[in-house]
Design a protein around this motif. Structure first.
Motif, short mmCIF file in Angstrom:
data_model
loop_
_atom_site.label_atom_id
_atom_site.label_comp_id
_atom_site.label_asym_id
_atom_site.label_seq_id
_atom_site.Cartn_x
_atom_site.Cartn_y
_atom_site.Cartn_z
N ASP A 196 -8.78 -0.13 7.22
CA ASP A 196 -7.45 -0.59 7.07
C ASP A 196 -6.39 -0.09 6.74
OD1 ASP A 196 -8.42 -2.63 9.20
OD2 ASP A 196 -9.57 -2.83 7.34
N LEU A 197 -5.97 0.85 5.66
CA LEU A 197 -5.16 1.10 5.37
C LEU A 197 -5.03 2.27 4.36
CD1 LEU A 197 -2.01 0.98 4.05
CD2 LEU A 197 -3.38 -0.72 2.09
N CYS A 198 -5.03 3.59 4.56
CA CYS A 198 -5.26 4.14 3.23
C CYS A 198 -4.47 3.45 2.06
CB CYS A 198 -4.87 5.77 3.65
SG CYS A 198 -5.97 6.34 5.07
N HIS A 199 -4.86 4.47 0.79
CA HIS A 199 -3.65 4.41 -0.03
C HIS A 199 -4.63 5.66 -1.24
CE1 HIS A 199 -2.37 1.92 -4.51
NE2 HIS A 199 -2.05 2.17 -4.28
N ALA A 200 -2.95 6.09 -1.11
CA ALA A 200 -3.00 7.43 -2.15
C ALA A 200 -2.51 6.94 -3.30
CB ALA A 200 -1.91 8.27 -1.43
N ALA A 201 -3.35 7.37 -4.22
CA ALA A 201 -3.31 6.90 -5.69
C ALA A 201 -2.35 8.60 -6.18
CB ALA A 201 -4.40 7.48 -6.54
N SER A 202 -1.29 9.64 -5.62
CA SER A 202 -0.55 10.40 -6.18
C SER A 202 -0.26 10.72 -4.80
CB SER A 202 -1.17 11.31 -6.53
OG SER A 202 -2.22 12.34 -6.62
N VAL A 219 -3.42 4.71 10.53
CA VAL A 219 -4.21 4.48 9.49
C VAL A 219 -2.43 4.01 9.26
CG1 VAL A 219 -5.22 3.67 7.54
CG2 VAL A 219 -5.99 5.28 10.14
N PRO A 220 -2.07 2.94 8.54
CA PRO A 220 -0.67 3.06 7.94
C PRO A 220 -1.12 3.49 6.27
CG PRO A 220 -1.76 0.91 7.96
CD PRO A 220 -2.62 1.58 8.85
N LEU A 221 -0.37 4.40 5.75
CA LEU A 221 -0.33 4.97 4.37
C LEU A 221 0.91 4.07 2.93
CD1 LEU A 221 -1.14 7.07 2.30
CD2 LEU A 221 0.95 8.58 3.66
N LEU A 222 0.13 3.65 2.19
CA LEU A 222 0.79 3.39 1.02
C LEU A 222 0.30 4.86 0.08
CD1 LEU A 222 1.80 1.50 -1.11
CD2 LEU A 222 -0.84 0.57 -1.53
N VAL A 223 1.43 4.97 -0.04
CA VAL A 223 1.58 5.99 -1.60
C VAL A 223 1.49 5.52 -3.18
CG1 VAL A 223 2.81 8.78 -2.43
CG2 VAL A 223 2.08 7.46 0.23
N THR A 224 1.38 5.41 -3.83
CA THR A 224 2.16 5.30 -5.63
C THR A 224 1.76 6.57 -6.45
OG1 THR A 224 0.36 2.82 -5.36
CG2 THR A 224 0.50 4.17 -7.73
N GLU A 225 3.00 6.54 -6.60
CA GLU A 225 3.01 7.95 -7.30
C GLU A 225 3.42 7.00 -8.96
OE1 GLU A 225 4.42 12.06 -5.66
OE2 GLU A 225 5.41 10.07 -4.98
N TYR A 226 2.73 7.63 -10.32
CA TYR A 226 3.20 7.31 -11.83
C TYR A 226 3.63 9.38 -12.16
CZ TYR A 226 0.26 3.28 -11.13
OH TYR A 226 0.56 2.03 -11.10
N GLY A 227 3.96 9.82 -11.62
CA GLY A 227 4.27 10.92 -11.66
C GLY A 227 4.45 12.01 -9.87
N ALA A 263 4.80 6.55 4.99
CA ALA A 263 4.66 5.40 4.47
C ALA A 263 4.63 4.46 4.39
CB ALA A 263 4.89 6.15 3.04
N ALA A 264 4.53 3.30 4.99
CA ALA A 264 4.77 1.74 5.20
C ALA A 264 5.16 1.90 3.78
CB ALA A 264 3.73 1.46 5.25
N VAL A 265 4.96 1.73 2.58
CA VAL A 265 5.49 1.68 1.11
C VAL A 265 5.35 2.60 0.62
CG1 VAL A 265 5.46 -0.98 -0.47
CG2 VAL A 265 4.99 -0.89 2.12
N ILE A 266 6.00 2.46 -1.30
CA ILE A 266 5.51 3.91 -1.48
C ILE A 266 6.38 2.58 -2.57
CG2 ILE A 266 7.15 5.26 -2.43
CD1 ILE A 266 8.60 5.86 -0.19
N THR A 267 5.52 3.24 -3.40
CA THR A 267 5.31 2.17 -4.99
C THR A 267 5.14 3.03 -6.19
OG1 THR A 267 2.75 2.14 -5.37
CG2 THR A 267 3.92 0.60 -4.10
N PRO A 268 6.41 3.27 -6.71
CA PRO A 268 7.01 4.32 -8.36
C PRO A 268 6.27 3.66 -9.37
CG PRO A 268 8.60 3.62 -7.02
CD PRO A 268 7.67 3.53 -6.38
N GLY A 269 6.01 4.35 -10.34
CA GLY A 269 4.80 3.33 -11.54
C GLY A 269 6.07 2.99 -12.47
N ASN A 270 7.52 4.07 -12.25
CA ASN A 270 8.67 3.66 -12.59
C ASN A 270 10.03 3.89 -13.05
OD1 ASN A 270 9.52 6.40 -13.85
ND2 ASN A 270 7.43 5.92 -14.53
#
Length: 571
Positions: A196-202, A219-227, A263-270
């Motif tokens: 239902d959703l792809c969540h890229a951990a970087s 498929v919608p994409l969520l991208v999380t980046e801490y670096g 990406a549908a949403v981008i979540t930076p860690g800081n």
């Protein structure tokens, strides 16, 4: 819902950099089902194996893009023509001046090159899907010649025009490795097309399968980046020739821009990562800052009992490497000792690889030079003002004990992403003195002192000020603990991602619609309860199979074969 978790060099590998964060996320969201699609980084990582997986991980598919293997696929004449066209367009997009260059292109021209890059990338992906893979083609002379033509063409930026043949070969090899996910068989309806959703951990290669799942299966994409990968490229390629640096930076920048655009949403860690993402073209409306979730439990005892073993001791905790700038810390401590003769510095950590081991030896030698009259034997730790230690011994069984042993925690880095060590010190209720790098200011807020990097005198003055003021140290430590418990716990991280998952799914159109006998959409044809994890199959029947061109595996982990459902039709 069913989440496709995309990682590179992280979860589920034991030695994965982002493994702990992903494991906490998966375990905290037990109501959801996870399929893990992991790219490993080296043979040692695969040899070390996986962490124990919770039951909500129903399948793990892995690939080894570091392993050069010939897929044995020979392209026909028409396919070779398509490959040369797409690869040439991709190379042209990399060689054209970027907006950040002094002689950069206009905004309109930059958008044109971004579209050219995207069209070339998806064209190569479609060709790989049609032909079964592109590994051999990406290593062929055709690819090198296309790259050379792009570098010599009018409009190419100066560093690209100066590229010599050995440098072109290096760039082509690096691009081939980065583009290996194009040849995976992950983009079918029974793989990423079923989530239902792809969540890229970087970002970077980890997000590339998510881009292709969106392209082929919507498929919608969520991208999380801490670096941010582009920043990491600049930090890890300091000595490469300018042509290699610029071409690879262009690739990472173009790939990041396309990832952020899709990406549908981008979540930076800081906020530090967020600024890099905006520089690469991320839309502010898509950005949601989600701080890393850290386990506060190991530090609870130290935080609830903030008394320190020695009010004159400073501690530094972390990986020992040049970026941590322990040289400046040692020079600063020499000034601290002149102001406070009873002060002591404990450096707690292990070297990071051969470079770290050499740096540790250099720091030990520098400490001996700065404090020549002090005891320097293995049994004189109590009298030696600087000690180099590791956790796990009788004096410092854990990192929490290291923080608890000191009145003040110091960070002296010149390069830093999110300062996890500082947050651990905050959980322990310790006041901190840090250099102003990365996300340090964002992490500590007003609960610690911040000084410029590479400035031993400023570092020493801040430390002396807090050593001489125990009441201020106590106030700062209490405020730091309260801030860390509010912002940086596992619980807040899991709650944030749970809300983001629901937000994305609520805005995603139905992708799999059940039709009736007349070919019309059938409302609620696949109700939500049809997609319920459970033990539907014999565990012995679930075995590992080889997939892709000889370098990918598909391993169903649990005996949980979910019934196919159309989540969108039931929404």
């Amino acid at each position: 819902m069913r989440i496709g978790l995309l990682t590179e060099g992280g979860y589920p590998y034991v030695s994965g950099e982002a493994g702990l964060w992903c494991d906490r996320l998966v375990r905290g969201l037990a109501r959801h089902e996870f399929d893990v699609y992991a790219l490993s980084r080296c043979e040692q990582q695969e040899t070390d194996g996986w962490v124990p997986l919770p039951p909500q991980v129903s399948r793990v598919r892995t690939a080894s893009p570091w392993e050069p293997e010939d897929d044995g696929i020979v392209l026909g004449r028409r396919a070779r023509r398509r490959f040369a066209e797409y690869y040439g367009e991709l190379a042209t997009a990399l060689c054209t001046a970027a907006p950040g260059d002094p002689a950069g292109a206009s905004q309109e021209a930059s958008a044109l090159e971004a579209d050219r890059f995207a069209n070339a990338l998806y064209g190569l992906a479609e060709l790989a899907r049609d032909e079964g893979g592109l590994s051999a083609a990406l290593r062929s002379d055709t690819a090198v010649r296309a790259l050379e033509r792009a570098c010599r063409a009018p409009g190419a930026h100066r560093s690209a025009r100066q590229a010599r043949v050995p440098e072109l070969l290096t760039v082509a090899a690096r691009l081939e490795r980065a583009l290996r996910p194009l040849s995976l068989d992950w983009y079918e309806d029974d793989a990423l097309g079923a989530v239902d959703l792809c969540h890229a951990a970087s970002g970077g290669p980890a997000a590339l399968p998510g881009l292709l799942a969106r392209h082929f299966c919507d498929v919608p994409l969520l991208v999380t980046e801490y670096g941010v990968r582009l920043r990491a490229h600049y930090l890890t390629e300091p000595d490469a020739p300018p042509s290699i640096r610029s071409l690879l930076a262009a690739f990472h920048g173009r790939l990041a821009a396309e990832t952020y655009r899709r990406a549908a949403v981008i979540t930076p860690g800081n906020t530090h990562a967020r600024r890099w993402q905006e520089r690469c073209g991320a839309d502010r409306a898509k950005l949601r800052t989600v701080h890393p979730g850290m386990d506060a439990a190991p530090f609870a005892e130290a935080g609830e009992s903030p008394e320190c073993a020695d009010p004159r001791t400073l501690v530094w905790v972390g990986r020992i490497e040049p970026a941590k700038d322990l040289v400046s810390l040692l020079h600063a401590f020499a000034e601290i000792r002149r102001a406070e003769p009873g002060a002591r510095l404990r450096i707690v950590g292990t070297p990071s690889g051969p470079e770290g081991a050499a740096y540790l030896a250099h720091c030990r030698g520098l400490a001996a030079q700065l404090f020549p009259d002090e005891a320097d034997g293995p049994h004189d730790v109590g009298r030696n003002p600087v000690s180099f230690e590791e956790t796990g011994g009788p004096e410092l069984p854990s990192r929490a004990d290291a923080y608890a042993s000191a009145a003040l925690v110091v960070l002296s880095s010149v390069v830093e992403g999110f300062p996890a060590g500082l947050v651990e010190a905050m959980f322990c209720g310790r006041a901190t003195v840090s250099t102003d790098v990365g996300a340090v200011v964002e992490a500590i807020g007003g609960t610690g002192l911040v000084v410029p990097p590479r400035n031993p005198r400023a570092l020493a003055e801040a430390c002396v000020a807090l050593l001489r003021d125990p009441e201020r140290r106590e106030r700062l430590g209490a405020a730091a603990r309260a801030r860390a418990l509010e912002l940086f716990t596992v619980e807040q991280n899991i709650a944030a991602f749970h809300g983001i998952y629901l937000e994305i799914l609520s805005r995603t159109p139905a992708r799999r619609v059940v039709l009736d006998d007349m070919g019309e959409p059938l409302p609620f044809g696949a109700p939500a309860e049809a997609h319920v994890p459970g033990r539907w199959a014999d565990p012995a029947a679930r075995i590992a199979v080889r997939g892709g061109p000889g370098w990918a595996t598909d391993t169903p982990v649990a005996a949980t074969t979910p019934v196919s459902a159309t989540e969108g039709a039931s929404r």
